[in-house]
Design a protein around this motif. Structure first.
Motif, mmCIF file in Angstrom:
data_model
loop_
_atom_site.group_PDB
_atom_site.id
_atom_site.type_symbol
_atom_site.label_atom_id
_atom_site.label_comp_id
_atom_site.label_asym_id
_atom_site.label_seq_id
_atom_site.Cartn_x
_atom_site.Cartn_y
_atom_site.Cartn_z
ATOM 1 N N LYS A 60 33.577 54.730 32.276
ATOM 2 C CA LYS A 60 33.953 56.052 32.191
ATOM 3 C C LYS A 60 34.952 56.590 32.937
ATOM 4 O O LYS A 60 35.008 57.513 33.560
ATOM 5 N N ALA A 61 36.083 55.899 32.963
ATOM 6 C CA ALA A 61 37.363 56.246 33.386
ATOM 7 C C ALA A 61 38.318 56.861 32.608
ATOM 8 O O ALA A 61 38.205 56.762 31.244
ATOM 9 N N ALA A 121 44.556 53.711 34.238
ATOM 10 C CA ALA A 121 43.241 54.357 34.164
ATOM 11 C C ALA A 121 43.034 55.073 35.745
ATOM 12 O O ALA A 121 43.750 54.930 36.701
ATOM 13 N N LYS A 122 42.048 56.274 35.587
ATOM 14 C CA LYS A 122 41.708 56.676 36.955
ATOM 15 C C LYS A 122 40.364 57.046 36.693
ATOM 16 O O LYS A 122 39.641 57.525 35.743
ATOM 17 N N ILE A 136 44.180 53.159 38.941
ATOM 18 C CA ILE A 136 43.930 51.741 38.682
ATOM 19 C C ILE A 136 45.082 51.098 37.522
ATOM 20 O O ILE A 136 45.120 51.578 36.394
ATOM 21 N N GLY A 137 45.675 50.147 37.998
ATOM 22 C CA GLY A 137 46.631 49.386 37.046
ATOM 23 C C GLY A 137 45.973 48.094 36.592
ATOM 24 O O GLY A 137 45.376 47.479 37.221
ATOM 25 N N LEU A 138 45.898 48.244 35.274
ATOM 26 C CA LEU A 138 45.018 47.229 34.494
ATOM 27 C C LEU A 138 45.988 45.975 33.969
ATOM 28 O O LEU A 138 46.900 46.260 33.193
ATOM 29 N N LYS A 139 45.563 44.617 34.318
ATOM 30 C CA LYS A 139 46.376 43.539 33.999
ATOM 31 C C LYS A 139 45.575 42.525 33.519
ATOM 32 O O LYS A 139 44.380 42.205 34.062
ATOM 33 N N SER A 144 45.574 53.565 44.954
ATOM 34 C CA SER A 144 46.103 52.751 43.595
ATOM 35 C C SER A 144 45.836 51.573 43.908
ATOM 36 O O SER A 144 46.090 50.929 44.807
ATOM 37 N N ILE A 145 45.097 50.662 42.997
ATOM 38 C CA ILE A 145 44.787 49.273 43.156
ATOM 39 C C ILE A 145 45.206 48.671 41.759
ATOM 40 O O ILE A 145 45.466 49.246 40.623
#
Length: 379
Positions: free
Chosen positions: A50-51, A63-64, A70-73, A128-129
């Motif tokens: 639910k981001a 995303a947050k 969040i950096g998605l990789k 941030s991650i």
């Protein structure tokens, strides 16, 4: 880290979604390593947790959730120490192309840090991650690490290769591609504390047949969360002719003469070509609509001035307070310049039309309006 702090049911749903999509890998490849397209990974993540999906926003985070960016990789694990792209600076090439190796890397680091700060600022993010899905033969691994700013004062081991410059800051290893203007960071997943989950993927031998059977049985429930229905999208420049932010109009409208103005009075320019090519995109002049901001807030707005050349907030200072003060961090009386926008890597906004009474605005990277103009505008 993020994953283990989420509700158990959301973690299980996320894993379930990934297993479903991974099982379909033979639709795309004969490899024993399951396939995962990055756009699908973003959708699954936002659905399960639910981001907020930021992937259309040209910012450092995809995303947050709450106050975490969040950096998605997703990438092949290989030796678990691979370099992956984390930023692109093609639009900033002129600011560093003639610099020596050390000054060039310091400039890239400055640009990188500014982009992260900008993203956190506009989306009210506190930390941030990176959330990574590593693909190995027959399995997925989930790995998380900090999205660190580069410690500029501690940059060391700068080494020039034919097409790259490598360096580190005693926290992370980096590689900058000179030809592609991209910054890569080494993701080291050999630290088992950072590998938060791993699970097998049962790749279907004939996924097309399985899908056909599902549709035959009328099991058509989608696993994806659909975006808000976007009717149409346009881009607007944050500058005027000649790639210049004029001193007395647009985002510097507060500086115009003729009457006393609030120091936050601004408008976003709407070129005539937008109205000519998209005559029904905006409501009629002075007709109110809601403009949803990247942070989730909504601003009552309208189209103003002769020829509908201005996008303004209903209170003529609200838009300026948001852009000039909250986002660009300019002081009252400080002129905005194109160079300031370029430092942040933006010079345009993307406007998504949800309905005639609701629109969304997001900042867009340098060149977005010019590319849109070339592709979609006749004059």
């Amino acid at each position: 880290m993020f994953l283990k702090n989420q509700p158990q049911d959301q973690q299980h749903q996320y894993q379930h979604f990934l297993k479903i999509v991974g099982s379909l890998s033979n639709l795309y490849s004969d490899s024993k390593t399951p396939y995962l397209y990055y756009r699908i990974a973003e959708k699954l993540f936002c659905r399960a947790f639910k981001a907020d999906d930021l992937s259309r926003g040209d910012v450092s985070a995809d995303a947050k959730k709450d106050n975490i960016g969040i950096g998605l990789k997703t990438f092949l694990a290989k030796n678990n120490k691979t370099f992956q792209k984390v930023a692109e600076f093609n639009g900033d090439r002129n600011s560093y192309v003639d610099l020596g190796n050390t000054k060039l890397i310091r400039k890239i680091a400055e640009l990188r840090n500014t982009r992260i700060s900008f993203t956190e600022h506009i989306h009210q993010i506190q930390s941030s991650i990176y959330h990574c899905i590593l693909r190995e033969e027959g399995k997925f691994k989930i790995f998380e690490s900090n999205m660190d700013k580069i410690d500029i004062d501690n940059i060391q081991d700068i080494k020039k290769n034919p097409n790259t410059i490598t360096f580190n800051d005693d926290i992370n290893d980096y590689s900058f591609s000179l030809s592609k203007s991209t910054l890569l960071k080494r993701f080291d997943s050999t630290n088992f504390d950072l590998v938060l989950d791993e699970f097998d993927i049962n790749v279907l031998k004939d996924p097309l047949l399985t899908l056909q059977e599902c549709f035959t049985q009328n099991e058509r429930e989608s696993i994806f969360l659909t975006d808000a229905q976007i009717e149409q999208t346009i881009y607007l420049p944050l500058y005027g002719r000649g790639m210049k932010v004029f001193e007395k109009s647009g985002l510097n409208q507060w500086n115009a003469g003729g009457r006393t103005r609030n120091k936050s009075e601004v408008y976003i320019p709407i070129p005539n070509a937008i109205h000519n090519n998209f005559p029904n995109f905006f409501p009629s002049r002075n007709q109110s609509f809601l403009l949803k901001l990247p942070n989730g807030g909504k601003m009552k707005s309208k189209i103003c001035q002769d020829g509908g050349k201005a996008l303004m907030s209903h209170s003529n200072k609200e838009l300026g307070k948001w852009i000039l003060r909250d986002i660009l961090d300019l002081q009252e009386g400080e002129l905005l310049t194109y160079e300031k926008l370029a430092l942040l890597g933006i010079d345009s906004v993307r406007i998504d039309k949800i309905s005639n009474s609701e629109f969304e605005i997001n900042f867009s990277r340098i060149g977005s309006y010019e590319n849109f103009k070339e592709s979609y505008l006749d004059n």
